[in-house]
Design a protein around this motif. Structure first.
Motif, PDB file in Angstrom:
ATOM      1  N   UNK A 110       0.880  -1.176   0.000  1.00  0.00           N
ATOM      2  CA  UNK A 110       0.000   0.000   0.000  1.00  0.00           C
ATOM      3  C   UNK A 110       0.914   1.220   0.000  1.00  0.00           C
ATOM      4  N   UNK A 111       0.317   2.404  -0.032  1.00  0.00           N
ATOM      5  CA  UNK A 111       1.091   3.589   0.273  1.00  0.00           C
ATOM      6  C   UNK A 111       1.201   3.728   1.783  1.00  0.00           C
ATOM      7  N   UNK A 112       1.975   4.720   2.241  1.00  0.00           N
ATOM      8  CA  UNK A 112       2.149   4.955   3.681  1.00  0.00           C
ATOM      9  C   UNK A 112       2.106   6.446   3.921  1.00  0.00           C
ATOM     10  N   UNK A 113       1.455   6.866   5.025  1.00  0.00           N
ATOM     11  CA  UNK A 113       1.259   8.292   5.240  1.00  0.00           C
ATOM     12  C   UNK A 113       1.477   8.673   6.706  1.00  0.00           C
ATOM     13  N   UNK A 114       2.082   9.840   6.920  1.00  0.00           N
ATOM     14  CA  UNK A 114       2.256  10.329   8.288  1.00  0.00           C
ATOM     15  C   UNK A 114       2.907  11.701   8.299  1.00  0.00           C
ATOM     16  N   UNK A 130      -8.904   1.875   6.960  1.00  0.00           N
ATOM     17  CA  UNK A 130     -10.082   1.041   6.694  1.00  0.00           C
ATOM     18  C   UNK A 130      -9.822   0.046   5.563  1.00  0.00           C
ATOM     19  N   UNK A 131      -9.188   0.518   4.487  1.00  0.00           N
ATOM     20  CA  UNK A 131      -8.860  -0.400   3.391  1.00  0.00           C
ATOM     21  C   UNK A 131      -7.958  -1.507   3.904  1.00  0.00           C
ATOM     22  N   UNK A 138      -4.939   3.555  -1.911  1.00  0.00           N
ATOM     23  CA  UNK A 138      -5.039   3.274  -0.478  1.00  0.00           C
ATOM     24  C   UNK A 138      -3.663   3.289   0.172  1.00  0.00           C
ATOM     25  N   UNK A 139      -3.648   3.716   1.402  1.00  0.00           N
ATOM     26  CA  UNK A 139      -2.380   3.805   2.131  1.00  0.00           C
ATOM     27  C   UNK A 139      -2.629   3.401   3.579  1.00  0.00           C
ATOM     28  N   UNK A 140      -1.518   3.164   4.303  1.00  0.00           N
ATOM     29  CA  UNK A 140      -1.648   2.808   5.713  1.00  0.00           C
ATOM     30  C   UNK A 140      -1.059   3.896   6.606  1.00  0.00           C
ATOM     31  N   UNK A 141      -1.658   4.045   7.793  1.00  0.00           N
ATOM     32  CA  UNK A 141      -1.174   5.005   8.788  1.00  0.00           C
ATOM     33  C   UNK A 141      -0.930   4.253  10.096  1.00  0.00           C
TER      34      UNK A 141
END
Lengths: 474, 286
Positions: free
Chosen positions: A223-227, A406-407, A288-291
């Protein structure tokens, strides 16, 4: 033609109300598993018409596990709407309170929510696979974990009066100074907390070595990643720009929180009250990405405190410098973050400004609109307010940490169900793994369904004709 | 377990889990009770037979109502925990008509519980033997409920616990909003122009908001003097306090009192629209 549906309800050892339905094919394999978020609470809607300054007091009631996150995000958004600039000591004190929150929330997840699976085993007796069982199995560790979480709460109550739903922030600053005695009291236990956290990290590393096979089988996906990050792309929880990485670890964007609407959109499915945020240019679901802990450690290049940075480097080599995709590594990432938070609290407590009495700047320059972004324990939290000249809110938008995941949670549930359930014999331990796919993300469903509602779990097994064959409710 | 401990369960309806976290903060019950149901920390499908059932959160969805109705048959005693379960709290803010319209428009979703017409306190549906107020109740109160100390006493109001000095000659001409400026640490907040309702709010929290300077918003509900009367008594008492302690024009006091925009209303009168609210006898309230 009996195909079936298995329902797990409620999903336990998470915050909120959810269920999982596992839809089966005729050959007994899983067709698709869904995570249904059952809550709908309506905060965005009922905050419209209320006073701007109430937001720091209303929104913590979205979630009693990480109320500080909402308290602070609301404070930042309120400052932005009013054009107020808290003095440096006030910002340091807010950040200190936030570190207390990270320590207590992550500590609670490790010990009370996910720990029983990791330390007692996914297949252990569900009647004792909980915090009480853990106390009986390892009293010594329990005492240490309780003291760690208490330390986080002491930071919060020292500043905010109470441990849950505190009253600390005001527009333009905070309402209480930190005395030298209070500072020294908190400083006196830092060494012990570092030590406890390192024990926790070692437990996670040993566990990861022992269950390597499970970790590599259990919801591993790109996935992508975000922060949030500092200007140098270091770990940052209270302030900073938002950084988004693609699946291969390359930076896709770095933007100010105030511009989030240019980059983030939300998708809706009719089987869940929780929306699905994604990166606009790539569309749903590719964007979609994960946090949260895993997302953050993948997103940052370094941590500015030495012990946590050493652990980060260990984390980074797990996948040879590429983003770590294994869902179960959320747990290790979470413990590394506790260490980073303890170290950061130490840095803040040693700052000469932390005991300053210059904690409030009343000057206003109203903007009418403002965005506040922080990294809550579970991921990036965005509060966005629009207010009229009487400081009454006309629009509220909240994008809450768990929503971003959520994804990832839904996909993990589907992957783990397909991997572990083959329809011949469905044991409680297997279903617990499906729950653990949700649990690893440490969701807060009361938070995430601010816009719409509430979360226990039901896993339903449905046959190819849509008939429910089995249902496990919790 | 070597000896048989009394059992208790915690049922969370629509709320925030703050009450549960506060209960977990009171760790002393661990060796005196067996906790058998609490989805936040225990993996169990249904409420088994228990001595005490703690219920937090309001009744917001069809599922909340179903679970509550089911669970009470397994309990000797039901305790309403926290403001949402007792009188609505922040969860009840969603009872405004335009918000309910949004909620009810969600009715056609798949596999999801339905919204009830309004969120309700639990004693609208069942008989409650005790109430444990607070948002959330303090760990000390949870312990007092689970392992009562016969010598336990508490003051009557938050005002008495607060200890700020009330001055006769310091009367503000207007109210601030909820939180503004930097209040003097020793003087009553009302003297300084904050609409504080500590004078009628039930004690037991050790005045942890007002001591550092935040006006009391009444999260613990009314004191014994008002708990068995209808909201109007309570309301006019606050009004009288504001009238005697300030020079704020009565028009403005009226507005402050009646405006749904004041944080005064977050907790205290969250269920003020209910015509036939059940009486909550003071003996039942901790």
């Amino acid at each position: 033609m009996a195909t079936q549906k298995i329902t797990i309800e409620p999903v336990t050892r998470i915050e909120g109300h959810a269920k999982i339905t596992v839809h089966m094919k005729e050959d007994g394999n899983v067709e698709h598993a869904y995570l249904h978020i059952n809550e709908f609470r309506g905060f965005e809607k009922f905050c419209e018409g209320r006073m701007l300054q109430e937001m720091a007091y209303i929104t913590p009631r979205i979630c009693g596990i990480c109320p500080i996150s909402h308290h602070l995000a609301a404070a930042k958004a309120t400052d932005a709407v009013l054009g107020m600039n808290p003095p440096r000591p006030a910002r340091l004190l807010r950040e200190l309170m936030h570190m207390g929150q990270i320590i207590q929330s992550h500590g609670m997840h490790f010990f009370e929510l996910a720990g029983p699976d990791l330390i007692l085993g996914f297949d252990s007796d569900p009647a004792t696979r909980n915090v009480v069982g853990l106390v009986q199995a390892n009293a010594d560790l329990t005492v240490k974990a309780v003291r760690l979480r208490k330390f986080g709460q002491e930071i919060i109550s020292t500043l905010g009066g109470r441990r849950i739903h505190p009253t600390f922030v005001v527009p333009g600053g905070v309402n209480k100074t930190l005395s030298i005695t209070e500072r020294d009291q908190l400083l006196s236990t830092i060494d012990e907390m570092v030590e406890t956290t390192q024990i926790g990290i070692q437990i996670m590393k040993d566990w990861a070595a022992q269950y390597k096979e499970d970790i590599d089988r259990f919801a591993v996906f790109p996935t992508g990643y975000l922060g949030l990050v500092t200007p140098e792309n270091a770990w940052e929880m209270y302030d900073g720009d938002i950084r988004l990485l693609g699946q291969d670890g390359q930076q896709l964007e770095k933007f100010q929180g105030a511009n989030y609407l240019d980059f983030i959109a939300e998708h809706v499915e009719n089987w869940s009250y929780l929306k699905f945020p994604y990166y606009k240019p790539m569309g749903w679901p590719n964007g979609s990405y994960r946090v949260g802990p895993l997302g953050r450690l993948n997103t940052v290049d370094k941590i500015d405190t030495p012990l946590a940075n050493a652990e980060l480097q260990y984390f980074k080599q797990i996948n040879n410098g590429k983003p770590v995709e294994n869902t179960l590594y959320y747990h290790l990432a979470r413990m590394i973050e506790v260490l980073a938070a303890v170290e950061q609290a130490h840095v803040l407590l040693n700052d000469p400004d932390i005991t300053s009495t210059d904690i409030l700047d009343n000057r206003k320059n109203p903007q009418g609109e403002g965005v506040g972004v922080i990294e809550a324990p579970r991921g990036t939290l965005i509060h966005h307010y629009v207010a009229d000249e009487d400081e009454k809110l006309t629009k509220v938008n909240l994008i809450v940490s768990t929503g971003h995941n959520n994804y990832a949670m839904s996909h993990s549930v589907d992957m783990v169900a397909k991997e572990y359930i083959n329809g011949k014999e469905v044991t409680e331990g297997l279903l617990n793994r499906v729950e653990a796919a949700v649990r690893a993300h440490d969701p807060c469903l009361s938070c995430s369904t601010h816009a719409v509602g509430q979360m226990p779990i039901e896993i339903a097994f449905i046959d190819a004709n849509g008939n429910m064959i089995n249902s496990i409710q919790r | 377990m070597t000896q048989k401990l009394p059992k208790f369960a915690v049922l969370q309806l629509s709320g925030c889990a703050g009450c549960e976290v506060s209960l977990l903060n009171a760790t002393d019950w661990l060796h005196q009770y067996e906790l058998v149901y609490m989805p936040l920390v225990i993996s169990a499908d249904n409420v088994p037979d228990v001595d005490i059932l703690l219920v937090s959160g309001g009744v917001q969805t069809s599922e909340d109502l179903y679970k509550l109705s089911h669970a009470i048959h397994h309990a000797n005693e039901v305790v309403a925990v926290g403001t949402c379960a007792i009188s609505g709290g922040v969860t009840n803010l969603g009872n405004r008509d335009d918000v309910r319209d949004l909620f009810l428009s969600q009715a056609e979703r798949h596999h999801l519980p339905r919204m009830l017409p309004k969120c309700r306190p639990i004693d609208d549906f069942i008989t409650v033997s005790r109430y444990l107020p607070g948002c959330p109740p303090t760990p000390q109160l949870f312990m007092q409920l689970l392992t009562p100390d016969p010598d336990y006493t508490q003051k009557k109001t938050v005002c008495q616990e607060c200890g700020r000095k009330k001055l006769r000659d310091m009367k503000p001409n207007h109210f601030f909003g909820a939180q503004q400026g930097s209040p003097d640490p020793d003087i009553c907040l009302i003297n300084q122009g904050y609409p504080c309702v500590g004078s009628s709010t039930r004690a037991g929290c050790d005045a942890l908001c007002t001591k550092p300077g935040h006006p009391c918003v009444g999260c613990r509900g009314p004191s014994d003097a008002f708990i068995e009367k209808d909201a109007e008594h309570w309301f006019s008492s606050i009004q009288k306090v504001f009238e005697s302690m300030t020079n704020v024009p009565s028009q403005e006091i009226q507005e402050v009192m009646r405006s749904p925009q004041l944080s005064l209303f977050l907790f205290q009168f969250a269920d003020y629209d209910q015509k036939a609210r059940p009486i909550r006898p003071k003996e039942k309230i901790l």
